[in-house]
Scaffold this motif. Structure first.
Motif, PDB file in Angstrom:
ATOM      1  N   PHE A 187       0.820  -1.220   0.000  1.00  0.00           N
ATOM      2  CA  PHE A 187       0.000   0.000   0.000  1.00  0.00           C
ATOM      3  C   PHE A 187       0.850   1.264   0.000  1.00  0.00           C
ATOM      4  CE2 PHE A 187      -3.522  -2.801   1.269  1.00  0.00           C
ATOM      5  CZ  PHE A 187      -4.462  -2.355   0.355  1.00  0.00           C
ATOM      6  N   ALA A 188       2.033   1.209   0.592  1.00  0.00           N
ATOM      7  CA  ALA A 188       2.924   2.366   0.537  1.00  0.00           C
ATOM      8  C   ALA A 188       3.306   2.671  -0.907  1.00  0.00           C
ATOM      9  CB  ALA A 188       4.177   2.102   1.374  1.00  0.00           C
ATOM     10  N   ILE A 189       3.602   1.604  -1.672  1.00  0.00           N
ATOM     11  CA  ILE A 189       3.944   1.786  -3.091  1.00  0.00           C
ATOM     12  C   ILE A 189       2.746   2.310  -3.870  1.00  0.00           C
ATOM     13  CG2 ILE A 189       4.635   0.583  -5.199  1.00  0.00           C
ATOM     14  CD1 ILE A 189       6.216  -1.364  -3.390  1.00  0.00           C
ATOM     15  N   GLN A 190       1.565   1.767  -3.592  1.00  0.00           N
ATOM     16  CA  GLN A 190       0.364   2.211  -4.315  1.00  0.00           C
ATOM     17  C   GLN A 190       0.027   3.667  -4.012  1.00  0.00           C
ATOM     18  OE1 GLN A 190      -2.945  -0.935  -4.764  1.00  0.00           O
ATOM     19  NE2 GLN A 190      -1.679  -1.762  -3.124  1.00  0.00           N
ATOM     20  N   ILE A 191       0.204   4.062  -2.750  1.00  0.00           N
ATOM     21  CA  ILE A 191      -0.058   5.458  -2.403  1.00  0.00           C
ATOM     22  C   ILE A 191       0.933   6.371  -3.121  1.00  0.00           C
ATOM     23  CG2 ILE A 191       0.067   7.138  -0.529  1.00  0.00           C
ATOM     24  CD1 ILE A 191      -2.512   5.592  -0.556  1.00  0.00           C
ATOM     25  N   ALA A 192       2.191   5.936  -3.205  1.00  0.00           N
ATOM     26  CA  ALA A 192       3.192   6.717  -3.933  1.00  0.00           C
ATOM     27  C   ALA A 192       2.819   6.828  -5.408  1.00  0.00           C
ATOM     28  CB  ALA A 192       4.571   6.064  -3.780  1.00  0.00           C
ATOM     29  N   MET A 193       2.296   5.748  -5.979  1.00  0.00           N
ATOM     30  CA  MET A 193       1.856   5.774  -7.381  1.00  0.00           C
ATOM     31  C   MET A 193       0.672   6.724  -7.567  1.00  0.00           C
ATOM     32  SD  MET A 193       1.846   1.748  -8.425  1.00  0.00           S
ATOM     33  CE  MET A 193       3.349   0.766  -8.598  1.00  0.00           C
ATOM     34  N   ALA A 194      -0.284   6.661  -6.637  1.00  0.00           N
ATOM     35  CA  ALA A 194      -1.482   7.495  -6.772  1.00  0.00           C
ATOM     36  C   ALA A 194      -1.188   8.969  -6.505  1.00  0.00           C
ATOM     37  CB  ALA A 194      -2.557   7.005  -5.803  1.00  0.00           C
ATOM     38  N   ALA A 195      -0.191   9.240  -5.643  1.00  0.00           N
ATOM     39  CA  ALA A 195       0.213  10.604  -5.301  1.00  0.00           C
ATOM     40  C   ALA A 195      -0.973  11.499  -4.951  1.00  0.00           C
ATOM     41  CB  ALA A 195       1.011  11.220  -6.453  1.00  0.00           C
ATOM     42  N   PRO A 196      -1.733  11.155  -3.898  1.00  0.00           N
ATOM     43  CA  PRO A 196      -2.883  11.980  -3.517  1.00  0.00           C
ATOM     44  C   PRO A 196      -2.431  13.324  -2.977  1.00  0.00           C
ATOM     45  CG  PRO A 196      -2.425  10.367  -1.823  1.00  0.00           C
ATOM     46  CD  PRO A 196      -1.508  10.041  -2.961  1.00  0.00           C
ATOM     47  N   PRO A 197      -3.225  14.374  -3.151  1.00  0.00           N
ATOM     48  CA  PRO A 197      -2.858  15.696  -2.619  1.00  0.00           C
ATOM     49  C   PRO A 197      -2.842  15.670  -1.094  1.00  0.00           C
ATOM     50  CG  PRO A 197      -5.090  15.720  -3.529  1.00  0.00           C
ATOM     51  CD  PRO A 197      -4.497  14.409  -3.906  1.00  0.00           C
ATOM     52  N   VAL A 198      -1.714  16.029  -0.508  1.00  0.00           N
ATOM     53  CA  VAL A 198      -1.531  15.939   0.946  1.00  0.00           C
ATOM     54  C   VAL A 198      -2.566  16.781   1.689  1.00  0.00           C
ATOM     55  CG1 VAL A 198       0.056  16.394   2.857  1.00  0.00           C
ATOM     56  CG2 VAL A 198       0.932  15.474   0.701  1.00  0.00           C
ATOM     57  N   ARG A 199      -2.869  17.952   1.152  1.00  0.00           N
ATOM     58  CA  ARG A 199      -3.822  18.838   1.834  1.00  0.00           C
ATOM     59  C   ARG A 199      -5.204  18.194   1.921  1.00  0.00           C
ATOM     60  NH1 ARG A 199      -4.745  25.280   0.583  1.00  0.00           N
ATOM     61  NH2 ARG A 199      -6.372  25.616   2.145  1.00  0.00           N
ATOM     62  N   ASP A 200      -5.642  17.538   0.849  1.00  0.00           N
ATOM     63  CA  ASP A 200      -6.947  16.876   0.850  1.00  0.00           C
ATOM     64  C   ASP A 200      -6.960  15.696   1.819  1.00  0.00           C
ATOM     65  OD1 ASP A 200      -7.739  18.694  -1.015  1.00  0.00           O
ATOM     66  OD2 ASP A 200      -7.637  17.329  -2.723  1.00  0.00           O
ATOM     67  N   VAL A 201      -5.847  14.968   1.849  1.00  0.00           N
ATOM     68  CA  VAL A 201      -5.760  13.820   2.758  1.00  0.00           C
ATOM     69  C   VAL A 201      -5.853  14.280   4.209  1.00  0.00           C
ATOM     70  CG1 VAL A 201      -4.252  11.986   3.623  1.00  0.00           C
ATOM     71  CG2 VAL A 201      -4.452  12.364   1.159  1.00  0.00           C
ATOM     72  N   LEU A 202      -5.064  15.280   4.567  1.00  0.00           N
ATOM     73  CA  LEU A 202      -5.093  15.787   5.940  1.00  0.00           C
ATOM     74  C   LEU A 202      -6.460  16.358   6.282  1.00  0.00           C
ATOM     75  CD1 LEU A 202      -1.593  17.531   6.175  1.00  0.00           C
ATOM     76  CD2 LEU A 202      -2.272  15.287   7.061  1.00  0.00           C
ATOM     77  N   GLY A 203      -7.095  17.009   5.310  1.00  0.00           N
ATOM     78  CA  GLY A 203      -8.429  17.561   5.527  1.00  0.00           C
ATOM     79  C   GLY A 203      -9.462  16.479   5.797  1.00  0.00           C
ATOM     80  N   GLY A 204      -9.233  15.289   5.228  1.00  0.00           N
ATOM     81  CA  GLY A 204     -10.165  14.187   5.420  1.00  0.00           C
ATOM     82  C   GLY A 204     -10.207  13.678   6.849  1.00  0.00           C
ATOM     83  N   PHE A 205      -9.135  13.923   7.615  1.00  0.00           N
ATOM     84  CA  PHE A 205      -9.101  13.475   9.008  1.00  0.00           C
ATOM     85  C   PHE A 205      -9.859  14.421   9.940  1.00  0.00           C
ATOM     86  CE2 PHE A 205      -5.344  11.172   7.383  1.00  0.00           C
ATOM     87  CZ  PHE A 205      -5.657   9.905   7.836  1.00  0.00           C
TER      88      PHE A 205
END
Length: 444
Positions: A187-205
């Motif tokens: 999953f670490a590799i897949q997340i690196a491949m997907a490269a989600p926007p960090v701001r959106d990810v943090l906002g989701g929490f």
């Protein structure tokens, strides 16, 4: 209800939880904190398996595909609840020398104990059902095996369990941690491949009103919370923390409890990463491309590589699923042994115990797959989670009740603030599980 524990004479010495495995792992009495912690690492990782088993994947995928990063807050809240409840399970085992099944047997009348045992066995079989389906799907995705053949092949894992158990508890833990490392890396590799926007990810929490105001989001949130705490994990954790050879006096127990809680908290943080990664990947890849209706594991696998543009993505997804299914097999087997011995004092050979539970799980998968095909199997996976939800109150409520009782716990009784928090968590989880059950049965 009997007064206090009312242990029967000789019970504590004659019947240690997990028999010969109890106090079989040596620990350091001196040395630096990290070196001493290292000896205690293991039980928490075995428990964390239940928080990332195949039964959790569909909810995370559906949540990310439909609502983007919004439900990350629910995953975080679920994980915090899990940290508290697993710490309570560890406290019970270390403080009393009893696992949760033994505690229930000695605290309740025999009819109540039998009813609790039957409920727990149903939950373990339901969990095993999810593992059979998840492993069979992974074998199909990786090697093209039909689901029916994959389900039958899962019965062979009994040989793996026997081999590991013969090599000692540390070998069992090493196997689990190795597979967890594979899941984490995939999953670490897949997340690196997907490269989600960090701001959106943090906002989701950060909790959003959408979770409450949107009925579909609320339903998925309940599903995520409802599948958070696996009932058998509480029985499992209260037993396997006792595999460490710490001094069974007050000081030794207090030290062991600190290390056990650190172990489970670290491990459950890994589970948080995996569950969040599944949802983040679904949010970025599926929700971001307009594929908001993705719900099933196989559908997600089929779309990953085309949407990411990397052929390896789907393979990593399937590999992580296979590792998840195999890992869950080990912990469910151990939980089954603990429950049967704790409630009934009945000891079955490891191979017999595994064949019985796995056989019961394989039969419905084979029948449903033969009659209704792959779609029927997906529905069976959902049903297995509903059965788990039904059993959860019968594990959480006794646990919180026991650790809140000074007569049973002595100096290790939980403080007032933790008692209030624990009952609140129990009430929330029970209420949400009951709502999930009602909605599932009524089609709400």
């Amino acid at each position: 209800m009997r007064d206090g524990w009312a242990w029967r004479a000789g019970d504590g010495a004659a019947e240690p939880s997990l028999g010969a495995m109890n106090a079989s792992v040596p620990v350091r009495a001196t040395g630096s904190w990290p070196r001493r912690l290292l000896a205690f690492l293991g039980p928490g990782y075995m428990v964390s398996v239940g928080y990332m088993d195949p039964g959790n994947w569909a909810t995370d995928i559906a949540g990310g595909a439909q609502f983007g990063y919004t439900l990350l807050a629910v995953i975080l809240l679920s994980n915090l609840m899990a940290v508290v409840l697993q710490a309570l399970a560890a406290r019970l085992g270390i403080a009393t020398g009893r696992d949760l099944a033994q505690a229930c047997r000695d605290a309740y009348s025999r009819p109540v104990g039998i009813a609790l045992w039957l409920a727990c066995e149903a939950a373990i079989i339901a969990c095993d059902l999810a593992e059979v389906i998840g492993t069979a799907i992974a074998l199909k995705l990786l090697f093209g095996l039909p689901l029916l053949a994959g389900a039958v092949l899962t019965g062979l894992d009994v040989l793996l369990i026997l081999l590991l158990m013969r090599r000692g508890f540390r070998a069992l833990e090493a196997f689990v941690i190795a597979l967890l490392t594979i899941i984490f890396a995939c999953f670490a590799i897949q997340i690196a491949m997907a490269a989600p926007p960090v701001r959106d990810v943090l906002g989701g929490f950060v909790p959003s009103t959408t979770i409450v105001t949107d009925p579909a989001a609320l339903y998925l949130a309940i599903g995520i919370l409802g599948a958070t705490v696996m009932p058998h994990n509480l029985y499992l954790h209260s037993s396997i923390v006792q595999t460490r050879a710490y001094p069974r006096d007050e000081a030794g127990k207090a030290s062991a409890l600190r290390f056990a809680i650190a172990d489970s908290t670290i491990a459950l943080t890994l589970a948080l990463f995996v569950n969040a990664a599944i949802l983040i990947m679904a949010a970025k890849v599926f929700h971001g491309s307009g594929h908001t209706g993705v719900q099933e594991i196989e559908e997600a696998h089929a779309l990953l590589s085309p949407l990411l543009g990397v052929g390896l993505a789907s393979t990593l997804f399937a590999l992580a699923l296979l590792a998840s299914g195999l890992n869950s097999t080990v912990t469910a087997t151990l939980a089954g042994q603990i429950v049967m011995e704790g409630f009934l004092r009945l000891r079955l050979p490891d191979w017999a115990r595994r064949l019985v539970t796995r056989g019961i799980a394989i039969v419905p998968v084979v029948i449903v797959t033969g009659l209704y095909g792959d779609e029927g199997t997906a529905r069976l996976l959902v049903l297995s989670q509903v059965v788990l939800s039904m059993q959860l109150p019968f594990a959480v409520i006794p646990l919180v009740r026991f650790v809140s009782d000074k007569g049973k716990m002595g100096v290790f009784v939980i403080p007032a603030w933790l008692k209030i928090l624990s009952w609140a968590i129990a009430a929330v989880i029970v209420a949400l599980n009951l709502k999930l059950l009602v909605d599932t049965l009524t089609g709400g």
